[in-house]
Design a protein around this motif. Structure first.
Motif, mmCIF file in Angstrom:
data_model
loop_
_atom_site.group_PDB
_atom_site.id
_atom_site.type_symbol
_atom_site.label_atom_id
_atom_site.label_comp_id
_atom_site.label_asym_id
_atom_site.label_seq_id
_atom_site.Cartn_x
_atom_site.Cartn_y
_atom_site.Cartn_z
ATOM 1 N N LEU A 1 17.349 -6.001 22.197
ATOM 2 C CA LEU A 1 16.741 -4.916 22.975
ATOM 3 C C LEU A 1 16.593 -3.663 22.118
ATOM 4 N N SER A 2 17.613 -3.376 21.311
ATOM 5 C CA SER A 2 17.559 -2.201 20.437
ATOM 6 C C SER A 2 16.424 -2.317 19.426
ATOM 7 N N ILE A 3 16.266 -3.502 18.818
ATOM 8 C CA ILE A 3 15.194 -3.699 17.837
ATOM 9 C C ILE A 3 13.829 -3.511 18.478
ATOM 10 N N ILE A 4 13.617 -4.126 19.635
ATOM 11 C CA ILE A 4 12.323 -4.023 20.321
ATOM 12 C C ILE A 4 12.030 -2.570 20.688
ATOM 13 N N THR A 5 13.057 -1.870 21.170
ATOM 14 C CA THR A 5 12.875 -0.453 21.526
ATOM 15 C C THR A 5 12.525 0.376 20.298
ATOM 16 N N PRO B 1 0.826 -1.208 0.000
ATOM 17 C CA PRO B 1 0.000 0.000 0.000
ATOM 18 C C PRO B 1 0.860 1.258 0.000
ATOM 19 N N GLU B 2 0.319 2.342 -0.511
ATOM 20 C CA GLU B 2 1.083 3.583 -0.614
ATOM 21 C C GLU B 2 1.581 4.063 0.740
ATOM 22 N N GLU B 3 0.795 3.826 1.790
ATOM 23 C CA GLU B 3 1.196 4.270 3.128
ATOM 24 C C GLU B 3 2.239 3.367 3.760
ATOM 25 N N GLY B 4 2.595 2.290 3.063
ATOM 26 C CA GLY B 4 3.622 1.398 3.570
ATOM 27 C C GLY B 4 3.040 0.181 4.252
ATOM 28 N N PRO B 5 3.888 -0.725 4.719
ATOM 29 C CA PRO B 5 3.408 -1.943 5.369
ATOM 30 C C PRO B 5 2.762 -1.634 6.711
ATOM 31 N N GLY B 6 1.825 -2.467 7.114
ATOM 32 C CA GLY B 6 1.216 -2.303 8.422
ATOM 33 C C GLY B 6 2.178 -2.705 9.517
ATOM 34 N N PHE B 7 1.897 -2.264 10.730
ATOM 35 C CA PHE B 7 2.807 -2.556 11.841
ATOM 36 C C PHE B 7 2.519 -3.931 12.417
ATOM 37 N N LEU C 1 11.138 -0.629 17.498
ATOM 38 C CA LEU C 1 9.800 -0.955 17.020
ATOM 39 C C LEU C 1 8.728 -0.282 17.870
ATOM 40 N N GLY C 2 8.891 -0.357 19.195
ATOM 41 C CA GLY C 2 7.914 0.269 20.071
ATOM 42 C C GLY C 2 7.840 1.768 19.861
ATOM 43 N N LEU C 3 8.995 2.406 19.759
ATOM 44 C CA LEU C 3 9.028 3.855 19.553
ATOM 45 C C LEU C 3 8.425 4.230 18.204
ATOM 46 N N THR C 4 8.744 3.453 17.166
ATOM 47 C CA THR C 4 8.214 3.752 15.831
ATOM 48 C C THR C 4 6.694 3.647 15.808
#
Length: 388
Positions: A264-268, A234-240, A270-273
């Motif tokens: 830990l960095s990846i999880i952080t 989709p134009e808005e990008g992939p869903g989360f 993702l949560g922040l994004t």
């Protein structure tokens, strides 16, 4: 001075904005003398797909691109992603380092991904001596990203040499590859038009290129009738919706002692994004909604690699029209083709930094995609060789 000129070869190419132009040989420039092709693919990818490991196969295939670009600190070398493998064109002065990177990637794939990889480093001089060439064009996927297109038969010839066990590289004393930016965090993207359709079509010879160019234009015209020209995302990008398997695959791109911190960095991140995206908040230069739109815009759902490769989202009527075009062209001796259908697409990412809009994303079918389309083409035409 010549080496510096060669290094800027790709950046100096004009950028195509209409995809139909990638089938026109006049839009390609030959790689400079002295360059080499770094080639890699996964051995037994069909079996890995049958075991449900195509996400890992895609990650392994894209790893050669990220490792080589990181090794040279240059993110604008010509490369192409093929699902279960990839190819990168490298200036000759980097050949020794490229051989080391290929060896390190093969070792990493074997030890961490539990997959077998073939690699080869093929000189342009040998490709041309065999009667082939490698022409490169640039196609703009978006305002921020362009992808290399390969033509001339040389890339296919180099891949065949690799599969025959030629142009291998030594694996003695290699260190770990630098896979910074390689990720595949998104879940498969469900089809929204109908189904995800992976297509590989190759011209039969140089004498049929005009008709093949017309075939590409006809297929593009059919996909243009679907939303976003058949783009699977989709134009808005992939869903989360994030994949645990993908996150685990990303974690093993760093040394073992760094993996807990990486997770830990990846999880952080993702949560922040997710939070920033939900509230449309910008931090510094990073805006999550703009980033996901860029993921969609920058994706390579169609390309030219000695032939047409597309992974598109189409409904049944449009798929049948594309199949009819290909069947007719094959009957007339214009092309050879292989197809694979599935209900979702995969995206594998190379994001050196999310603060830049030049991140790149590779699209493939989620249950075999290009790998199975290629195997079906090979099954129909086992002795097919690209014509010079």
């Amino acid at each position: 001075m010549q080496e510096n000129s060669d290094d800027s070869f790709y950046q100096s190419l004009p950028v195509l904005t209409r995809f139909e132009g990638v089938a026109d040989a006049s839009n390609y420039m030959p790689l400079p003398e002295g360059w080499v092709l770094a080639v890699a693919d996964i051995v037994g990818s069909t079996q890995a797909i049958a075991e449900g490991r195509y996400k890992a196969v895609n990650m392994a295939g894209a790893s050669i691109i990220s490792a080589l670009l990181n090794a040279f600190g240059a993110h604008d070398l010509p490369f192409i992603f093929g699902g279960d493998g990839a190819m990168v064109a490298v200036p000759g002065r980097y050949a020794d380092r490229a051989a080391e990177v290929l060896a390190s990637i093969r070792l990493w794939i074997r030890e961490e991904m539990k997959l077998a990889m073939r690699v080869a480093l093929v000189p342009m001089a040998d490709i041309r001596s065999a009667g082939f060439d490698v022409g490169i064009a640039r196609f703009a996927a978006s305002e921020s990203v362009s992808y290399a297109m390969f033509n001339g038969g040389g890339a296919s010839w180099a891949e065949q040499q690799m599969k025959a066990g030629l142009y291998d590289v030594a694996e003695d004393g290699v260190g770990p590859p630098d896979l910074t930016g390689l990720s595949c965090r998104w879940n498969p993207i469900a089809a929204h038009n109908g189904e995800i359709f992976s297509i590989i079509a190759k011209p039969t010879s140089s004498s049929t290129m005009v008709q093949f160019q017309e075939l590409v234009a006809a297929i593009v015209a059919v996909t243009a009738e679907q939303s976003r020209d058949g783009h699977p995302m989709p134009e808005e990008g992939p869903g989360f919706a994030f994949s645990r398997e993908s996150i685990q695959a990303e974690v093993v791109t760093v040394p073992r002692r760094e993996r807990a911190a990486k997770l830990l960095s990846i999880i952080t991140q993702l949560g922040l994004t997710i939070v920033l995206h939900a509230f449309n908040v910008t931090i510094g230069r990073f805006n999550a909604r703009r980033y996901t739109r860029d993921v969609a815009a920058n994706s390579d759902f169609r390309k030219f690699d000695d032939g047409l490769k597309m992974t598109v989202d189409v409904d049944q009527s449009h798929r049948l029209r594309i199949e009819a075009l290909l069947l007719d062209a094959e009957a007339k001796g214009v092309c050879r083709y292989g197809l694979h259908r599935q209900d979702s697409a995969l995206v594998t990412c190379f994001v050196p930094t999310p603060l830049s809009r030049h991140h790149i994303h590779f699209i493939d079918g989620a249950s075999g995609g290009y790998a199975l389309a290629a195997s079906r083409l090979a099954a129909k035409h086992p002795a097919a060789v690209a014509s010079p």
